[in-house]
Structures are given as structure tokens and as C-alpha cells.
Design an enzyme around this catalytic site. Structure first.
Site, mmCIF file in Angstrom:
data_model
loop_
_atom_site.group_PDB
_atom_site.id
_atom_site.type_symbol
_atom_site.label_atom_id
_atom_site.label_comp_id
_atom_site.label_asym_id
_atom_site.label_seq_id
_atom_site.Cartn_x
_atom_site.Cartn_y
_atom_site.Cartn_z
ATOM 1 N N GLN A 237 0.824 -1.201 0.000
ATOM 2 C CA GLN A 237 0.000 0.000 0.000
ATOM 3 C C GLN A 237 0.866 1.261 0.000
ATOM 4 O O GLN A 237 0.347 2.356 -0.147
ATOM 5 C CB GLN A 237 -0.945 0.002 1.210
ATOM 6 N N ARG A 384 -9.363 -0.277 7.407
ATOM 7 C CA ARG A 384 -10.299 0.632 6.744
ATOM 8 C C ARG A 384 -10.725 1.780 7.654
ATOM 9 O O ARG A 384 -11.905 2.040 7.865
ATOM 10 C CB ARG A 384 -11.528 -0.113 6.253
ATOM 11 N N CYS A 385 -9.724 2.439 8.225
ATOM 12 C CA CYS A 385 -10.022 3.644 8.989
ATOM 13 C C CYS A 385 -8.735 4.417 9.088
ATOM 14 O O CYS A 385 -7.680 3.905 8.794
ATOM 15 C CB CYS A 385 -10.532 3.315 10.382
ATOM 16 N N GLU A 760 -13.119 5.233 4.226
ATOM 17 C CA GLU A 760 -13.115 4.566 5.515
ATOM 18 C C GLU A 760 -14.272 4.978 6.406
ATOM 19 O O GLU A 760 -14.584 4.302 7.375
ATOM 20 C CB GLU A 760 -11.763 4.819 6.171
#
Lengths: 806, 287, 166
Positions: A237, A384-385, A760
Site C-alpha cells: 500500500q 479501513r479507517c 473509511e
């Protein structure tokens, strides 16, 4: 040549710029099976690596005998910590300032920890060889419960830290203590509590879960010994960060390393960190001079790389009798597993947990976070935050519901009463953030009206009465959550990773025919960057999106960037895109002035070119300007049309949203049904509504799974019991609820295009919403908090405790 | 997740398969759909040296009616079962159950024989076969024998099937005319094994239950025939007290493991809840 | 262990090979035939990323040996478009309805949906959800996948009265 006499609307439509539901460029290859993911890479002479892993969660490694494995035909090498020590790589630094074993050095600290790395001609032989490596272990007492980590006689986990009283983030209080991080005014907060008319206090545990992208982590390392060049393909990522880390670890000069993130099959935070598989593959390739591929299997993925959460948050609110919140206090016990490998910006050991005051005007607050080691897998990633934001939002959004019960107020009304008001922005929070913009009340009221909140409450009352009368065995819960995210890390003055500021970048080259390529420091894992960045450029530059290629993920060509996670692509790289485009536009304006023989101040922009003010028939379209940039520039100007921007954001962005969930619970089985879920998101300017909606659907589905059953569980012996997709809850299309989405638009005032990021938000906002719905179903029975995950048996246990079922 | 090496055999007849199984004894495993065995092999919890693929043996496939008995070939897939008009008109409970097994892909290849024969207490068909009073036809070197489903299961993964023997078909007696039926399964998601499940067949005669058969899935280390529970229903009007008694009798014979589906106590209670719901639905369906 | 000779039709092409019996079909397809559209997600037949169409059935090829496919007629995502390059209506519909994000589940999902629509040309949303319940997606929440399959079905039936999302 572009004809600027065509009506404005037609020219705008042709651009497919910001705000349109542009179909995705990526899908052309993905729908035909022509994506290129890491495991699709096949190189000449490529060999395969596979790990020997520890069956024990805490043990001394007495001996490792690799002879039988090495004797197996087709086996090329077996790496152990001893081998890695010769290149000083038995341990590696983590992003959190800790160190982590690459391969077990004397002991193991969690089940399935990497012990040896077998390299063989193919993956079948490698798997056979793994079975032939003989490891002798001596089991040690196991520490699973973080609440027991700092007991005086708790087992010593990290012998390498023995006697070290200072960690990367200050003093260590105990041999299993990692850091204590505090923020806020402790005395003022204590005072607020001592004067409060009403207080509530509850422990909210956010269980251990896992991002579990459908593609596991993988890499291919290829060392060209003649050129001295390393090429590393991987599911990264943050490819540039990987390049820098690889250079620092391997001592290969950074310009001799090329890191490529090809298509990535989902990330969700799992693919931010640096894992032993990458290091071992690189070492293997250096040793053997052949490309080494390593691909995690699902068990390895779930049990060894990058868990999320495991945050235990004792949260208190102080309020007046009328429900005005006057203070917040929170203590967190953070379980980091055997190594602190959480992926936060370096100066933030608990991420941005101090966003915990949420959407509310809370005058004073104090937070303390203690990180501890346990015999569990390392990690603590932002699933996902943004960093530790979902934990903070969960604590706040549960706490305000608990306060509402105590005050006998409706939870939505209590939120409305405490919201930061629009005129208070930019809003300085008690814990040090400056919120950029928001209109919370409008969003909340729109949500309540759309779902007929009052009607739902009436229906709930009727249903409760029917339950009392024995006419139904279901209880109805209504969950409300209102979240404020903090994303777009971040300003380099306080955000860095291993010392590199968290800016991001975009480099644009316009070709003579008006086509263009833009290269980015980020990397898509499904977010559709190739589609949306081109839309920003189309609007900024007046070039059709279809004429713009977006390229990411190759460190040899892309400008340095910090990658994609924490919803930072749009807030940071999206801003860089606009800023680079504006540099180009400024030069284009000078060229246009030269072409039209006017002063550049006499020009005005009109969708896809410039017009002379007062003489609208005199135009220079962007297409004409691009051509002129290569043959007809003003005197003393360099030809060409290129720009690069490294954007250092002045502030974070603060997306927000209002979510409402309606759930029915079968008290006899504990099973639930989400009857309705409404999500209103405000992510500022909306670049591609189709993609935003898709992101929201995906995040809600993840949030649903986390709240309702997705857990990385350990038994008392430290065995991970949820390491397959049978037991780790990923909902199918059948379990997944239907999602209703909605929006308001409050642009970010400091972002060049006003966008805030959205990927997110739905995970962050929905987890408390589901949890609040479950708790709300039982609220009339005096329940204040039921711990997640809310799987069937845990809900049933509560029903039984309440005497609702046998 | 890579399996160990093995030799592969693809017999065309039952006799050939039986001969191979006899020849290699415990080193051999028969494979049909493979969705139980292959994951075990990939985890190296199973490492047969010889794999005998039953996929090409036509005689093992198919569904037929033989007088008052429905005969299901061992390698008949769940999808074939679901699509069978013979099953739809005679034993619809099989379809209801099969639809709750795994997912569409697995039902295309997963076989009824594999589901009943491998002894996994999580499988759904074994309890149903006990409920229906099915017989399993086993063929070995010494010939053919028939074992009742109710006698077949000894412990988790231990059955009456001996090394060298092959399950060739399942014989299910037609239930009494007018029987009501239901299979109730509580699971966490599609593809999961049952937290608990109950199969019920019952018949009403003049408002009273004249016949009942009950079996439970995944609440013990074998499927459980709940004979006492069934007895508690027979003769009753399926009133609350009879159902309570049946549920209590059924719960009493459970001995589930505590796992991610819930602690043992919960799973026992869920067996009772599933039974209660299955009785209610079966009652509605009874003629 | 002896290698076994296998012969099968893949995307209309006859292929022959010698394989180790333990070679999983997904590895054979991806590595020997270099058809890397089908993916490996879970390896335990839960996720469906490896779904192939084999003899008219959707099969998870991570849980099947290549030797078991001897004689089979196999279609992968790479064989979904027509020979002239015209995409299958499902491929178009997935793009139009935003039925994919990272793309990793997509080949298996489309391959499965293809068989679903062969068997049930006009499925309800609930039937679509049941029909794809052997395929996990981590990105989309399925809603747009369901919409895409419905759109493809309508087009294939020539009954489209669909108002494409605004």
C-alpha cells in the site's frame, strides 16, 4: 481542434470531470481476467519461499534442524535467524518504533510466528520441505489477556528489552509495557467530572479483527547481481516507503531498488506494513541470484500479518442534568501482540485516538493509552479507517448512547444537543485538533427525516409491547451513530513515517496532442484511482478524462509518495493532483495569451480553454494550447507542459456522517436481521458519486461483519481459533444487508478542490451504529453495554441473562 | 496449503474401485467431490498415498425408486439431489436440507455419499438419514452389506465403514404417506456447519401424532437420533407439554463442543430451539 | 509419484499435459496454462475466487485436482468474451453498475454468475444473492454485483427496462 463554440454543457459532459459517474477505466481489464496481481507474475528461474511456523504461542526455540529439508531434491535454501544474522537481518524495525523478529531468534512470541524460510524450485516442494524442518521448542507460560499483561508476575515476553525502561514513546512501566500516551488536560477534566451532575463510565472493548483482503500479502524479489539492482513486486500500500525501508535494511542504495505494486486485491490496511516474507524473499534472492516469490496462504494471513483493534477503552462522560456534555475521560489498554508493529505515523503511538471527542462540543477531555505486549500476532493496523479513529468513534458513539439512557433522553436528541455548531468551524477540539468544516445538525436531521425516526421509535414501542404480550419473540433495536473522521495524514509538521513527512505527490506530463499522463505517489487497491484522479485533472485542465492516463505503484517512475491508507489519497494526493494541474494551467494561460496576442489577465477560463474577456469568440482551447506548448511558446519560456506537486496538507480533513440502523433480534437464538440501514456521508466535494457509493457499500459491509461476528479469537492457551474463512466471518451476499446511501456536501475549506475522503467513513461510522442497534434493542431492560462482536451466541447469552429466553 | 504426493487411480467400475481399496488398505482414500478430503489433504491432516477417484463410475450415480425405497447412488451430487423430481415428490426434506449445505459451487460437486460417509459430525445428511431410517449399502472385497444409518456412526470421523469398503448407495424407505417434514438449521452464514440443526418427520392422525422421527446435527461427535424425543410426541396432539418434553429429551442427549459457534450450553439450547421450530413446520406440512 | 496424462478443453481449446496427481486445478490453470484470471483467495473452498465453469457446473478449482478434470470442458473468465472480442453481457454490466472494485473476486464472480443465468435466466434479487453466496467479495458489499447480474439477465433476455443509474 476543440471547438469552443459548442455549448458549455456539452463540453463539460465530454470531459467526464469531477461530479460525474464516470465508469471505471480499471474494469476493462478486471472483467476480462487481465488484472496483474503479484501471484500472476512469472519470471524466468523464479523459485518459491514458504515458512516454517511455530505451533506454540510462547516457547523457546531450542534447536532447528534443516538438514532433512535441505536434502530434499528441489530445495535450494533454508533460512533461519542464524542465517539472517550474517546480514544483520534477524530483526527489523517496525513502523511503530519497535523491533520485530524476521525469523524466530531464540524464542517465539505468537502462534504461527515465522521460524524458518524454505526456498525451493516450486511451491509444492517448498511445502514438502517445510514439513521436514525439525524444530525443538520448550513451551513457556502464555499471556493472552492484556489485562493480565502488567501483573507483577506476568511472563516476560520481550527478553530483548530486558532492563529497558525507555521505549520509542517514553517510559515503560513494566516488562510487558510498550508505551503510555496521554493527551488533554487531566486536572481540568477531573474538575469537570467532580462538578458534573451526571456521569457515566463503561468499558468498551473493541475486539481483535483483521482486514482480510481477498488477496493475501505476497511479493516477488528479484536481485540482478550483475547490475546490483533489486526489483521487488509486492502487495504494497506504500511502495516508496517499502523502497526506503528495503534500502535501509539491505544497504542496497535506494536508486538501485525498484519497488512495484501491481494490481492489488484489496488492502484495507493489511498491506501497509513490512512483513518477514518480504525480507526473507529479498535475502533469498540475494543469496540465490534468482527471483523468489512468496505468497501467504489464508491461515498465515489471518494468524500472522496485521490484525486490527484489540483496544479496551474505559470511557467516561460528564454532563449536566439537561444533557450538555462537560467532559470526557478515557483510558485505553491496547493489546499490540508480541511486537508493536502497528502502522501509525511515527509520532502517534495511538494514532489519532484523540479524535474521541467526536462531533461534539466537549470543553475538556483527557485520554491515556497504555500499550502492552501479549502472546498474539503483532499489528494494530488501521483496518479501513484512519489510525485508531474507528476505535475512538466506537467509544464515543457508545458512550453517548449510554449517557442518553442515564438521562432518559433519546440518543439522537442528545447528539443534536451537543453537536459542534456550523459557526464554530474551524473548531479547535479539547484534544488538540482543528476541525475544518461541518454541518452536523443538517446531516443528522436529514437522516432522521429520511428514515422517519419518530415513526421507528413508535414502532419500536409497539413491538416491545407486543413482546410483553407474548405475540412476538423479536426485539427491535434502532442504532444511531454520528461520526467525525480525521483523515488525510498528514501535515508533515506532525505526521511522518520513519522520518519521512506524509506529503503526497503528482507529476503530470501533457503530450502535444493534448493527451496526458499523471503519475502518483499513491496506489489503488480497488478505490479506482485511475478513474478519479483523471476526473480531477479533466476538470482542472479541460482535457477529457479519457485522454489522461494515471499511473501508480512503480517507484522508478512515480514521484515519491506515502501511499494509500487512512483515506489519504483524495485529501493529499488528490490535492497534489489539483495543485500540479494548476501549475500547468498557469503556464497554459501564458501560452494562450501569446497565441491570442493579449495580456494573460485579459483571459478567462471556460471549461476546456481560455476566452478573451469581452471578445468571447477569441479562444484558445486546451488542445490548441498543448500543441502550442511544443512549438509556439512565448519568448524566454521553456517549451513543454509538465508539472509536479508535492502537497503538504495544511490540516487533516474531517469527513462526517449520520447512520441509522434498524435491527430485529430473535431472543431465542440471538440471531439478528438488519431490516434497514441508512448511511448519510459528507465527504466534502464529490469527485465520482458512483465510486463513493461503492466505497460506502463496501465499508458498511465490513463494519457489519466486524460488529456482528468478525473476530480474531484466541483460546486460553494462545491458539488462534479463527484462522480460516469458515470461522472468520466474511459475510456472503445472503447475510449482507441492503444499503441505503445519502449525502450532504460540506467542502473542506483548505483543500484545493474541497474533497475530504470517504473510503473509511462507512467502516468507522457503521460499527457503532450496529452495536448501538443491538444495545438499543435491550435498552428498556436496563442494559447499558454488551461487548462486541454481537454474534448469535453472545446476544443469546444476554437474552438469557435478562430472562428473555431459556 | 499444498497436499502431499499420492498416486491417482480412476476406476470405471465399482469392482475395480473396491479392488483398489482392498489392495491399498488404509493407505487409500476414495474421493468423490473431494470438498471434505482435499482441504484435509491441503492441511496435511490427511495424507493418503493412493487416491481412488470415483468420478467415472456411472453405477454410483443416480436416483431411482425401487418399490417403497428411494435409492441414491453414492456419488450423486447435492445439486442433482436438489434437481431430482423423484426426490421432490417423495422426499422433499432432502432438498430442504441440501439447500442448506455449503454453497452453490460445493453443491455441484459435493456428493450425498461423501456427506454421509466421512463421519464429520458437522455434515447435515447423516442426521437426516437417521431420521429417515436410511440404510447404507457398503461393498468390500468380501461382498456387500447394509448398515443402518442409525448404527453407522461411532465417533467423529469413525464409522462402520471398514478399510477396503466403499459406500455405493443409500436406501431410504418412503416415509408414511402424509408425513410432515422439516429440517431447521441455525448457522452463522452460508457455508457454515450447523450451530445446531434438527430433522423432523411426523404424521398426524385424527389430530394426534401417530408417527415421529427426530435427529440432530452437530451437537455431539456423531449425528444423534432423538428416539425419546420422538416418543414424547407420538400419541400427543403436539401440544406444548408434549413438545416441551420432546425438546427436553432431545437436549438431554446432546454433547456439543464449545467452539466459535458458541459454548456447549448454547448449542444444546439451539438444538432444542431448532427442534421446536422444525416440529412446528412439520406439523403445518402434515396432511 | 508418476505423472498423469490429462486432456481437457479449456476455453474451446484442446490441451494435453502431464501433471503430478497432487497438482491443484487452479495451479494448473494459472501456472501451466497461464490463465491468471481465476484467483486464489482462501484455498479452502470458501471464497470462490478460483471458480471455473466445468462441464456446466461452477466449481472451486482450489479444491479439485487437475487429474480430476481429465476429459472436462472448462471455461475461465478469459473465455467469457466472444471470439471477436465482444464482451459477455455480464462483463459489460459489472462495469456499468460498478460491480467490482479491486477486481480480485471478479473473475470468479462473473464465472459463477454466468452459470447462474444459464440455469435461471430471470432470477430475483434474492435468488441472485443465494446464487453467488459461494463467492466472497470484500469491496463492494455485493449490492452493485446483484444489480449488475440483474442488468445482464435483462439484457440477455431482451427484457431490459432498466434505467441505468442516472
Amino acid at each position: 481542434m476543440n471547438d469552443m463554440t459548442v455549448p458549455r454543457e456539452e463540453r463539460e459532459a465530454k470531459l467526464e470531470g469531477m461530479g460525474c459517474k464516470r465508469k471505471r477505466v480499471e474494469d476493462v481489464r478486471f472483467t476480462q481476467g487481465k488484472g496483474n496481481y503479484v501471484d500472476d507474475i512469472k519470471l524466468k528461474d523464479m523459485v518459491f519461499g514458504d515458512f516454517v511456523r511455530s505451533p506454540y504461542p510462547h516457547a523457546r526455540v531450542k534447536s532447528i534442524d534443516t538438514s532433512a529439508a535441505e536434502a530434499l531434491p528441489g530445495v535450494l535454501a533454508v533460512l533461519t535467524a542464524e542465517t539472517l544474522k550474517t546480514v544483520n537481518l534477524a530483526w527489523m524495525p517496525t513502523l511503530a518504533g519497535d523491533v520485530q523478529m524476521v525469523l524466530a531468534d531464540g524464542k517465539v512470541l505468537f502462534q504461527n510466528q515465522e521460524v524458518a524460510f524454505v526456498i525451493a524450485e516450486d511451491r509444492y516442494i517448498a511445502a514438502d520441505a517445510v514439513d521436514l524442518v525439525e524444530v525443538e521448542y520448550e513451551e513457556l507460560p502464555v499471556l493472552v489477556d492484556p489485562f493480565k499483561a502488567m501483573e507483577p508476575d506476568a511472563p516476560v515476553l520481550r527478553e530483548d528489552l530486558e532492563g529497558k525502561t525507555e521505549g520509542a514513546h517514553g517510559a515503560r512501566k513494566h516488562h510487558n509495557h510498550i508505551f503510555e500516551w496521554t493527551v488533554g488536560d487531566s486536572e481540568a477534566t477531573d474538575l469537570a467530572f467532580s462538578k458534573a451532575e451526571v456521569t457515566v463510565k463503561e468499558l468498551f472493548s473493541y475486539h481483535r479483527c483483521h482486514p482480510c483482503p481477498l488477496e493475501t500479502c505476497a511479493c516477488v524479489a528479484s536481485m540482478d547481481k550483475i547490475k546490483g539492482e533489486l526489483t521487488l513486486w509486492g502487495t504494497f500500500q506504500a511502495p516508496h516507503v517499502v523502497r526506503t525501508v528495503a534500502s535501509l535494511l539491505s544497504t542496497i542504495p535506494e536508486h538501485k531498488i525498484r519497488v512495484i505494486s501491481p494490481d492489488i486485491g484489496g488492502g484495507f490496511g493489511n498491506k501497509v506494513g513490512v512483513y518477514p516474507g518480504y525480507v526473507c524473499s529479498i535475502v533469498g534472492s540475494i543469496v540465490l541470484g534468482r527471483p523468489v516469490k512468496w505468497v501467504e496462504d489464508r491461515i498465515e494471513n489471518l494468524s500472522a500479518t496485521a490484525f486490527a483493534r484489540d483496544y479496551h477503552m474505559t470511557t467516561e462522560l460528564a454532563a449536566t442534568a439537561e444533557g450538555k456534555i462537560t467532559g470526557l475521560r478515557c483510558h485505553v489498554l491496547a493489546d499490540h501482540g508480541g511486537f508493536d508493529a502497528c502502522a501509525d505515523p511515527s509520532k502517534w503511538p495511538a494514532g489519532f485516538f484523540n479524535i474521541i471527542t467526536g462531533s461534539y462540543d466537549i470543553p475538556t477531555a483527557h485520554v491515556a493509552v497504555d500499550g502492552v505486549y501479549t502472546n498474539k500476532a503483532p499489528g494494530g493496523v488501521a483496518y479501513r479507517c484512519s489510525f485508531r479513529v474507528t476505535e475512538a468513534v466506537y467509544a464515543m458513539e457508545r458512550a453517548i448512547d449510554v449517557l442518553a439512557r442515564k438521562l432518559n433522553m433519546d440518543p439522537a436528541e442528545l447528539r443534536l444537543k451537543n453537536f459542534i455548531r456550523p459557526e464554530q468551524f474551524p473548531y479547535p477540539s479539547a484534544l488538540g485538533w482543528e476541525y475544518d468544516s461541518g454541518d452536523y445538525e443538517t446531516a443528522m436531521r436529514k437522516a432522521m427525516e429520511t428514515v422517519d425516526y419518530a415513526g421507528l421509535r413508535a414502532e419500536q414501542a409497539e413491538k416491545r409491547a407486543a413482546f410483553e404480550r407474548g405475540e412476538t419473540r423479536e426485539l427491535m433495536g434502532i442504532g444511531v451513530s454520528f461520526f467525525t473522521e480525521i483523515v488525510g495524514a498528514g501535515p508533515t509538521r506532525n505526521c511522518d513515517i520513519l522520518g519521512i513527512g506524509m506529503f503526497d505527490s503528482c507529476e503530470i506530463r501533457i503530450h502535444p496532442t493534448g493527451a496526458a499522463i499523471a503519475r502518483m505517489g499513491t496506489i489503488s487497491q480497488g478505490q479506482g484511482h485511475q478513474t478519479t484522479y483523471a476526473q480531477i485533472l479533466a476538470t482542472e485542465l479541460g482535457i477529457p478524462a479519457d485522454m489522461i492516463d494515471i499511473e501508480e505503484g512503480d517507484t522508478d517512475t512515480a514521484p515519491y509518495g506515502l501511499g494509500t491508507y487512512g483515506s489519504r489519497s483524495t485529501p493529499v494526493a488528490g490535492a497534489a493532483t489539483a495543485m500540479a494541474a494548476r501549475k500547468i494551467k498557469a503556464k497554459a494561460q501564458m501560452i494562450a495569451a501569446h497565441m491570442l496576442e493579449v495580456h494573460e489577465d485579459d483571459l478567462e477560463w471556460d471549461v476546456d480553454g481560455f476566452r478573451v474577456k469581452g471578445l468571447p469568440e477569441k479562444t484558445a482551447s486546451m488542445k490548441e494550447i498543448c500543441w502550442a506548448a511544443y512549438n509556439n511558446v512565448p519568448p524566454n519560456m521553456e517549451p513543454g507542459l509538465e508539472a509536479v506537486s508535492y502537497y503538504d496538507p495544511p490540516n487533516m480533513t474531517y469527513p462526517f456522517g449520520a447512520y441509522i440502523c434498524v435491527m430485529d433480534i430473535d431472543v431465542d437464538t440471538g440471531a439478528h436481521k438488519v431490516r434497514r440501514f441508512y448511511a448519510l456521508d459528507d465527504c466534502g466535494t464529490r469527485i465520482n458519486p458512483m465510486i463513493i457509493e461503492g466505497q460506502v457499500h463496501g465499508g458498511l459491509t465490513e463494519g457489519y461483519a466486524i460488529a456482528m461476528g468478525q473476530e480474531i479469537a484466541y483460546d486460553d492457551m494462545g491458539n488462534v481459533t479463527t484462522a480460516s474463512l469458515m470461522d472468520f466471518f466474511l459475510p456472503t451476499a445472503v447475510e449482507t444487508p441492503f444499503w441505503e446511501t445519502d449525502w450532504t456536501v460540506t467542502p473542506s475549506p483548505h483543500h484545493p478542490i474541497g474533497a475530504k475522503g470517504v473510503g473509511e467513513s462507512p467502516n468507522v461510522g457503521s460499527v457503532p451504529c450496529f452495536s448501538n442497534a443491538v444495545n438499543d434493542a435491550f435498552a428498556h431492560l436496563g442494559v447499558t453495554h454488551i461487548q462486541m462482536p454481537h454474534d448469535n451466541w453472545r446476544i443469546w447469552r444476554e437474552c438469557k441473562r435478562l430472562g428473555l429466553t431459556g | 496449503m499444498i497436499p502431499g504426493s499420492f498416486d491417482y487411480h480412476r476406476p470405471k467400475t465399482v469392482d475395480e474401485a473396491v479392488a483398489l481399496l482392498g489392495q491399498y488398505g488404509e493407505e487409500a482414500r476414495a474421493i468423490a467431490g473431494g470438498h471434505s478430503l482435499i482441504p484435509m489433504m491441503k492441511l496435511r491432516l490427511a495424507a493418503p498415498e493412493h487416491l481412488i477417484d470415483l468420478g467415472k463410475i456411472e453405477a454410483l450415480r443416480g436416483i431411482s425408486r425401487d418399490g417403497d425405497t428411494i435409492v441414491i447412488g453414492a456419488t450423486t451430487t447435492q445439486a442433482e439431489l436438489i434437481a431430482s423430481p423423484v426426490i421432490a415428490s417423495n422426499l422433499p426434506i432432502l432438498i430442504e436440507t441440501a439447500m442448506l449445505i455449503a454453497d452453490p459451487q460445493i453443491r455441484y460437486v459435493g456428493t450425498v455419499g461423501g456427506n454421509v460417509a466421512n463421519g464429520d459430525p458437522g455434515n447435515d445428511m447423516p442426521a437426516l438419514m437417521q431420521c429417515l431410517g436410511a440404510d447404507y449399502v457398503l461393498k468390500g472385497a468380501s461382498g456387500e452389506r447394509s448398515v443402518a444409518a442409525r448404527d453407522f456412526y461411532e465417533a467423529a470421523y469413525f464409522t462402520a465403514l471398514e478399510d477396503g469398503e466403499l459406500l455405493t448407495s443409500i436406501r431410504i424407505p418412503l416415509p408414511p404417506a402424509g408425513c410432515g417434514w422439516a429440517y431447521e438449521k441455525l448457522k452463522r452464514k452460508v457455508g457454515d456447519y450447523a450451530t445446531a440443526a434438527a430433522a423432523v418427520m411426523l404424521k398426524l392422525h385424527g389430530g394426534a401424532c401417530s408417527f415421529a422421527s427426530i435427529a440432530l446435527t452437530n451437537v455431539g461427535d456423531t449425528p444423534l437420533l432423538a428416539a425419546e424425543a420422538a416418543e414424547a410426541l407420538v400419541g400427543s396432539s403436539l401440544d406444548k407439554s408434549a413438545i416441551d418434553a420432546a425438546v427436553a429429551a432431545a437436549e438431554a442427549i446432546t454433547n456439543p463442543a464449545s467452539d466459535g459457534r458458541g459454548p456447549a450450553e448454547y448449542r444444546t439450547r439451539m438444538a432444542g430451539v431448532m427442534l421446536r421450530r422444525a416440529i412446528a413446520r412439520a406439523k403445518n406440512r402434515a396432511a | 509419484m508418476a505423472k498423469t496424462h490429462v486432456k481437457m478443453t479449456v476455453n474451446g481449446k484442446e490441451i494435453e499435459a502431464l501433471v503430478e496427481p497432487r497438482t491443484l486445478l487452479i495451479h494448473f490453470i494459472r501456472e501451466e496454462l497461464e490463465l491468471t484470471g481465476p484467483h486464489i483467495g482462501c484455498e479452502t473452498s470458501h471464497c470462490g475466487a478460483c471458480t471455473l465453469d466445468i462441464d456446466g457446473k461452477s466449481v472451486k478449482s482450489c479444491t479439485m485436482f487437475a487429474v480430476q478434470a481429465n476429459g472436462a470442458d472448462i471455461r475461465t473468465i478469459e473465455g467469457m468474451a466472444e471470439a471477436d472480442g465482444t464482451l459477455h453481457p455480464l462483463q459489460d454490466a459489472f462495469r456499468e453498475m460498478h460491480g467490482l472494485q479491486c477486481g480480485f473476486c471478479t473473475p470468479g464472480m462473473i464465472t459463477r454468475a454466468y452459470r447462474l443465468l444459464q440455469e435461471n435466466p430471470n432470477p430475483s434479487d434474492e435468488e441472485i444473492r443465494m446464487g453467488i453466496s459461494g463467492n466472497l467479495c470484500r469491496c463492494t458489499g455485493y449490492q452493485n454485483i446483484v444489480a449488475a447480474i440483474r442488468l445482464a439477465a435483462e439484457r440477455m433476455n431482451g427484457t431490459q427496462n432498466w434505467e441505468a443509474a442516472e
